[in-house]
Motif scaffolding. Structure first.
Motif, PDB file in Angstrom:
ATOM      1  N   ILE A   1       0.882  -1.452   0.087  1.00  0.00           N
ATOM      2  CA  ILE A   1       0.076  -0.019  -0.008  1.00  0.00           C
ATOM      3  C   ILE A   1       1.101   0.962  -0.044  1.00  0.00           C
ATOM      4  CG2 ILE A   1      -1.720   1.411   1.058  1.00  0.00           C
ATOM      5  CD1 ILE A   1      -2.720  -1.403   0.241  1.00  0.00           C
ATOM      6  N   ARG A   2       0.518   2.191  -0.979  1.00  0.00           N
ATOM      7  CA  ARG A   2       1.239   3.327  -0.746  1.00  0.00           C
ATOM      8  C   ARG A   2       1.628   4.145   0.533  1.00  0.00           C
ATOM      9  NH1 ARG A   2       2.426   5.433  -5.828  1.00  0.00           N
ATOM     10  NH2 ARG A   2       1.310   4.359  -7.492  1.00  0.00           N
ATOM     11  N   PRO A   3       2.748   4.391   0.958  1.00  0.00           N
ATOM     12  CA  PRO A   3       3.273   4.903   2.179  1.00  0.00           C
ATOM     13  C   PRO A   3       2.301   5.800   2.670  1.00  0.00           C
ATOM     14  CG  PRO A   3       5.003   4.456   1.005  1.00  0.00           C
ATOM     15  CD  PRO A   3       4.077   4.368   0.162  1.00  0.00           C
ATOM     16  N   GLY A   4       1.541   5.838   3.838  1.00  0.00           N
ATOM     17  CA  GLY A   4       0.744   6.928   4.372  1.00  0.00           C
ATOM     18  C   GLY A   4      -0.597   7.085   3.704  1.00  0.00           C
ATOM     19  N   LEU A   5      -0.998   6.320   2.817  1.00  0.00           N
ATOM     20  CA  LEU A   5      -2.144   6.114   2.061  1.00  0.00           C
ATOM     21  C   LEU A   5      -3.323   5.955   3.002  1.00  0.00           C
ATOM     22  CD1 LEU A   5      -4.068   6.620  -0.520  1.00  0.00           C
ATOM     23  CD2 LEU A   5      -3.830   4.239  -0.687  1.00  0.00           C
ATOM     24  N   LEU A   6      -2.988   4.915   3.690  1.00  0.00           N
ATOM     25  CA  LEU A   6      -4.219   4.475   4.699  1.00  0.00           C
ATOM     26  C   LEU A   6      -4.587   5.646   5.953  1.00  0.00           C
ATOM     27  CD1 LEU A   6      -3.138   0.969   5.122  1.00  0.00           C
ATOM     28  CD2 LEU A   6      -5.126   1.784   3.769  1.00  0.00           C
ATOM     29  N   ASP A   7      -3.600   6.061   6.287  1.00  0.00           N
ATOM     30  CA  ASP A   7      -3.876   7.388   7.171  1.00  0.00           C
ATOM     31  C   ASP A   7      -4.506   8.540   6.704  1.00  0.00           C
ATOM     32  OD1 ASP A   7      -2.703   5.889   9.515  1.00  0.00           O
ATOM     33  OD2 ASP A   7      -0.733   6.607   8.910  1.00  0.00           O
ATOM     34  N   ARG A   8      -3.937   8.647   5.604  1.00  0.00           N
ATOM     35  CA  ARG A   8      -4.614   9.857   4.745  1.00  0.00           C
ATOM     36  C   ARG A   8      -6.052   9.676   4.627  1.00  0.00           C
ATOM     37  NH1 ARG A   8       0.092   9.725   2.123  1.00  0.00           N
ATOM     38  NH2 ARG A   8      -0.634   8.822   0.162  1.00  0.00           N
ATOM     39  N   LEU A   9      -6.563   8.383   3.927  1.00  0.00           N
ATOM     40  CA  LEU A   9      -7.803   8.291   3.401  1.00  0.00           C
ATOM     41  C   LEU A   9      -8.859   8.374   4.978  1.00  0.00           C
ATOM     42  CD1 LEU A   9      -7.292   5.263   1.022  1.00  0.00           C
ATOM     43  CD2 LEU A   9      -7.977   7.569   0.647  1.00  0.00           C
ATOM     44  N   LYS A  10      -8.200   7.545   5.989  1.00  0.00           N
ATOM     45  CA  LYS A  10      -8.867   7.613   7.297  1.00  0.00           C
ATOM     46  C   LYS A  10      -9.125   9.018   7.690  1.00  0.00           C
ATOM     47  CE  LYS A  10      -8.705   6.208  12.003  1.00  0.00           C
ATOM     48  NZ  LYS A  10      -7.734   5.908  13.121  1.00  0.00           N
ATOM     49  N   ASP A  11      -8.124   9.842   7.713  1.00  0.00           N
ATOM     50  CA  ASP A  11      -8.268  11.380   8.221  1.00  0.00           C
ATOM     51  C   ASP A  11      -9.199  12.139   7.112  1.00  0.00           C
ATOM     52  OD1 ASP A  11      -6.324  10.925  10.104  1.00  0.00           O
ATOM     53  OD2 ASP A  11      -4.540  11.818   9.084  1.00  0.00           O
ATOM     54  N   HIS A  12      -9.291  11.804   5.932  1.00  0.00           N
ATOM     55  CA  HIS A  12     -10.106  12.480   4.926  1.00  0.00           C
ATOM     56  C   HIS A  12     -11.356  11.957   5.058  1.00  0.00           C
ATOM     57  CE1 HIS A  12      -7.055  15.314   3.430  1.00  0.00           C
ATOM     58  NE2 HIS A  12      -6.279  14.270   3.037  1.00  0.00           N
ATOM     59  N   SER A  13     -11.707  10.842   5.305  1.00  0.00           N
ATOM     60  CA  SER A  13     -12.750  10.177   5.377  1.00  0.00           C
ATOM     61  C   SER A  13     -13.495  10.826   6.529  1.00  0.00           C
ATOM     62  CB  SER A  13     -12.736   8.766   5.356  1.00  0.00           C
ATOM     63  OG  SER A  13     -12.322   8.145   6.385  1.00  0.00           O
TER      64      SER A  13
ATOM     65  N   ARG B   1      -7.836  -8.784  -3.131  1.00  0.00           N
ATOM     66  CA  ARG B   1      -9.126  -8.584  -2.548  1.00  0.00           C
ATOM     67  C   ARG B   1      -8.919  -7.384  -1.756  1.00  0.00           C
ATOM     68  NH1 ARG B   1     -13.490 -12.062  -0.592  1.00  0.00           N
ATOM     69  NH2 ARG B   1     -12.490 -13.503  -2.302  1.00  0.00           N
ATOM     70  N   THR B   2      -7.865  -7.184  -1.019  1.00  0.00           N
ATOM     71  CA  THR B   2      -7.911  -5.927  -0.068  1.00  0.00           C
ATOM     72  C   THR B   2      -7.703  -4.669  -0.976  1.00  0.00           C
ATOM     73  OG1 THR B   2      -6.803  -7.274   1.787  1.00  0.00           O
ATOM     74  CG2 THR B   2      -6.409  -4.925   1.778  1.00  0.00           C
ATOM     75  N   VAL B   3      -6.708  -4.828  -1.917  1.00  0.00           N
ATOM     76  CA  VAL B   3      -6.581  -3.585  -2.776  1.00  0.00           C
ATOM     77  C   VAL B   3      -7.691  -3.255  -3.492  1.00  0.00           C
ATOM     78  CG1 VAL B   3      -5.064  -2.941  -4.789  1.00  0.00           C
ATOM     79  CG2 VAL B   3      -4.187  -4.337  -3.391  1.00  0.00           C
ATOM     80  N   ILE B   4      -8.361  -4.115  -3.693  1.00  0.00           N
ATOM     81  CA  ILE B   4      -9.916  -3.816  -4.310  1.00  0.00           C
ATOM     82  C   ILE B   4     -10.770  -3.131  -3.547  1.00  0.00           C
ATOM     83  CG2 ILE B   4     -11.821  -4.798  -5.574  1.00  0.00           C
ATOM     84  CD1 ILE B   4      -9.766  -6.797  -6.970  1.00  0.00           C
ATOM     85  N   GLY B   5     -10.814  -3.636  -2.189  1.00  0.00           N
ATOM     86  CA  GLY B   5     -11.625  -2.947  -1.341  1.00  0.00           C
ATOM     87  C   GLY B   5     -11.439  -1.524  -0.921  1.00  0.00           C
TER      88      GLY B   5
ATOM     89  N   ALA C   1     -13.810   1.388  -1.845  1.00  0.00           N
ATOM     90  CA  ALA C   1     -14.334   2.208  -0.676  1.00  0.00           C
ATOM     91  C   ALA C   1     -14.025   3.600  -1.074  1.00  0.00           C
ATOM     92  CB  ALA C   1     -13.773   1.553   0.397  1.00  0.00           C
ATOM     93  N   PHE C   2     -13.037   4.044  -1.750  1.00  0.00           N
ATOM     94  CA  PHE C   2     -12.555   5.579  -1.852  1.00  0.00           C
ATOM     95  C   PHE C   2     -12.697   5.917  -3.407  1.00  0.00           C
ATOM     96  CE2 PHE C   2     -11.073   3.891   2.325  1.00  0.00           C
ATOM     97  CZ  PHE C   2     -11.606   4.915   2.993  1.00  0.00           C
ATOM     98  N   GLY C   3     -13.003   5.190  -4.191  1.00  0.00           N
ATOM     99  CA  GLY C   3     -13.371   5.665  -5.716  1.00  0.00           C
ATOM    100  C   GLY C   3     -11.746   5.899  -6.231  1.00  0.00           C
ATOM    101  N   LEU C   4     -10.930   4.911  -5.872  1.00  0.00           N
ATOM    102  CA  LEU C   4      -9.570   4.848  -6.568  1.00  0.00           C
ATOM    103  C   LEU C   4      -8.982   4.143  -7.522  1.00  0.00           C
ATOM    104  CD1 LEU C   4      -7.589   5.347  -3.113  1.00  0.00           C
ATOM    105  CD2 LEU C   4      -8.085   7.303  -4.725  1.00  0.00           C
ATOM    106  N   ALA C   5      -8.173   4.135  -8.285  1.00  0.00           N
ATOM    107  CA  ALA C   5      -7.748   3.075  -9.273  1.00  0.00           C
ATOM    108  C   ALA C   5      -6.704   2.356  -8.688  1.00  0.00           C
ATOM    109  CB  ALA C   5      -7.167   3.735 -10.359  1.00  0.00           C
ATOM    110  N   LEU C   6      -6.685   1.083  -9.109  1.00  0.00           N
ATOM    111  CA  LEU C   6      -5.680   0.038  -8.048  1.00  0.00           C
ATOM    112  C   LEU C   6      -4.281   0.683  -8.251  1.00  0.00           C
ATOM    113  CD1 LEU C   6      -6.763  -3.269  -9.342  1.00  0.00           C
ATOM    114  CD2 LEU C   6      -7.411  -2.161  -7.555  1.00  0.00           C
ATOM    115  N   GLY C   7      -3.995   1.217  -9.013  1.00  0.00           N
ATOM    116  CA  GLY C   7      -2.597   1.954  -9.130  1.00  0.00           C
ATOM    117  C   GLY C   7      -2.213   3.087  -8.128  1.00  0.00           C
TER     118      GLY C   7
END
Length: 95
Positions: free
Chosen positions: A15-27, A58-62, A66-72
């Motif tokens: 997972i791109r570094p910091g992405l999960l925290d950014r998504l959680k914060d912005h959501s 499956r996790t990447v797709i989830g 959930a956030f309308g992102l492309a897999l890349g």
């Protein structure tokens, strides 16, 4: 063996570094438990992903769904932790 195949096997997706925290914060999601449910994983899996464990497709797709992102936008590739040792060993044997 084809060099491209060798190089690909020395890589892993994370997972791109910091992405999960950014998504959680912005959501606006407050807890890791709720965020993990949103992306379809357990809190334990979420913690492992934050530490750099290779995610399942499956996790990447989830996450992407959930956030309308492309897999890349969710994953990037990095060298496998043991890949440099294997590559160095193969080079030594060839010499």
């Amino acid at each position: 063996m084809n060099r491209t195949v060798e190089q690909a096997s020395d890589m892993m997706g994370v997972i791109r570094p910091g992405l999960l925290d950014r998504l959680k914060d912005h959501s606006g999601i407050k807890s890791d438990e709720a965020f993990a449910r949103t992306i379809g994983v357990s809190r334990e899996t979420l913690n492992r992903l934050k530490k750099g464990e290779e995610p399942s497709l499956r996790t990447v797709i989830g996450i992407a769904h959930a956030f309308g992102l492309a897999l890349g936008e969710v994953v990037t590739t990095v060298p496998r932790p043991d890949a440099s040792e294997a590559t160095n060993g193969a080079r030594s044997e060839a010499a």
